[in-house]
Each structure stands twice: as C-alpha cells, then as structure tokens.
Design a protein around this motif. Sequence first.
Motif, short mmCIF file in Angstrom:
data_model
loop_
_atom_site.label_atom_id
_atom_site.label_comp_id
_atom_site.label_asym_id
_atom_site.label_seq_id
_atom_site.Cartn_x
_atom_site.Cartn_y
_atom_site.Cartn_z
N ALA A 196 0.83 -1.20 0.00
CA ALA A 196 0.00 0.00 0.00
C ALA A 196 0.87 1.26 0.00
CB ALA A 196 -0.94 0.00 1.21
N MET A 197 1.95 1.24 0.77
CA MET A 197 2.86 2.39 0.79
C MET A 197 3.51 2.57 -0.57
SD MET A 197 4.55 2.01 4.61
CE MET A 197 5.99 2.93 4.15
N ASP A 198 3.88 1.48 -1.22
CA ASP A 198 4.47 1.56 -2.56
C ASP A 198 3.48 2.15 -3.56
OD1 ASP A 198 6.89 0.52 -1.72
OD2 ASP A 198 6.50 -1.51 -2.46
N ARG A 199 2.23 1.69 -3.48
CA ARG A 199 1.20 2.23 -4.38
C ARG A 199 0.98 3.71 -4.12
NH1 ARG A 199 -1.24 -2.70 -3.13
NH2 ARG A 199 -2.67 -1.68 -1.68
N THR A 251 3.15 5.85 -2.86
CA THR A 251 4.34 6.57 -3.34
C THR A 251 4.28 6.74 -4.85
OG1 THR A 251 5.68 5.79 -1.49
CG2 THR A 251 6.87 6.50 -3.47
N GLN A 252 3.91 5.68 -5.56
CA GLN A 252 3.80 5.75 -7.01
C GLN A 252 2.72 6.76 -7.43
OE1 GLN A 252 3.16 1.70 -8.21
NE2 GLN A 252 5.31 1.15 -8.02
N ALA A 253 1.59 6.74 -6.73
CA ALA A 253 0.51 7.68 -7.06
C ALA A 253 0.96 9.11 -6.79
CB ALA A 253 -0.74 7.34 -6.24
N ARG A 254 1.67 9.32 -5.70
CA ARG A 254 2.16 10.66 -5.36
C ARG A 254 3.16 11.15 -6.40
NH1 ARG A 254 2.59 13.88 -0.90
NH2 ARG A 254 4.57 14.93 -0.56
N GLU A 255 4.06 10.27 -6.84
CA GLU A 255 5.03 10.63 -7.87
C GLU A 255 4.34 10.95 -9.18
OE1 GLU A 255 7.70 7.30 -7.89
OE2 GLU A 255 8.75 7.99 -6.07
N GLN A 256 3.32 10.18 -9.54
CA GLN A 256 2.57 10.44 -10.77
C GLN A 256 1.83 11.77 -10.67
OE1 GLN A 256 2.68 8.82 -13.74
NE2 GLN A 256 1.47 10.54 -14.45
N LEU A 257 1.24 12.04 -9.52
CA LEU A 257 0.54 13.31 -9.32
C LEU A 257 1.52 14.47 -9.46
CD1 LEU A 257 -1.96 14.98 -8.55
CD2 LEU A 257 -1.30 14.64 -6.16
#
Length: 161
Positions: free
Chosen positions: A39-42, A44-50
């Motif tokens: 969940a933390m990885d997801r 982090t990925q969502a935050r980076e994409q945003l």
Amino acid sequence: MTDTTNHATLADETFMSAADLRNYMDKVAMAHANEALEAMDRATQAREQLAKTLSEPMELTPQKLEEITASLQVKLRAAAERGDTEIMVMRFPNLLCTDHGRAINNTLQGWPDTLTGRPRQAYELWRDRLKPAGYGLKAMIVDWPNGMPGDVGFFLSWSPK
C-alpha cells in the motif's frame, strides 16, 4: 494414549501447540506487513505520478478557464450554503515548490515565487481573476509525514477582513 497424544487432539481435531500458534501469528503479522508495504508503494507511485502531472503547466484555453470557473462556482456555492467562508481548492506535493514548502511553512514574503507547474498557474489565476473580486488565498502545509512538511493546500476565502 500418552500425555502428548491427549494434548495434541481435542474432540477429534488437531490441537495447535503454542509453537504452532506463534508460527501462525508470525505468518499473519508478516502478511499484514507485506500488505502495508504494498500500500505504501502504491501511494508513493501515485504521489510521484501526481507530482509529475502537476509539474506540467496546462494550456489555459478560454474553454479550460470556463470549465475551471464553473467547477469553482459549484464548490463556492456549496461551501457558502454550509456557512463556510473558506475552502481548500488545491492540494499538491511540496515537491512542486522550489524550496519544498519552506517559504509557505514559514509564511515568508515571496512564497509564490517558489511555486512551479500547475500550482503556479493556480496562484496566477487567483492573482489575476479572483483577488480583484475580493477573494483571499492562503497557502499552508496540510500534512506532516514523519514530522516533515508534506502536501501544500491552497485555501480560497471570502470572509470580511
């Protein structure tokens, strides 16, 4: 039947030893930890994409400005009906500030100069269109992951000074 056999079975079901129960608990804890890491990885990925998306300025065509204005009017009316005099209109990672939000956190003059991408565009939209109409804008850090500044929020206000 020996004592070991008596303790190993209970009503025709195999009874779990303390070691087996601890092993089971360890496996459950490991599964929960893996789920949390995923969940933390997801996140982090969502935050980076945003951050990547928001770092790219959008083309502010008359049609796009009309869409933004219409959406904002709906949110403002709903807030006014609730009796609110302020709403958060944008939230973005502090990575979109050249100083990672330090000027905003310390309410330093010139904090808008640290903005990049779409947050900069949002500020300019407020400055050019909403400020003359009497709206205020406040920027502040809205979360503190691990005690460090996180996301920035833009709050539009219309309360009398």
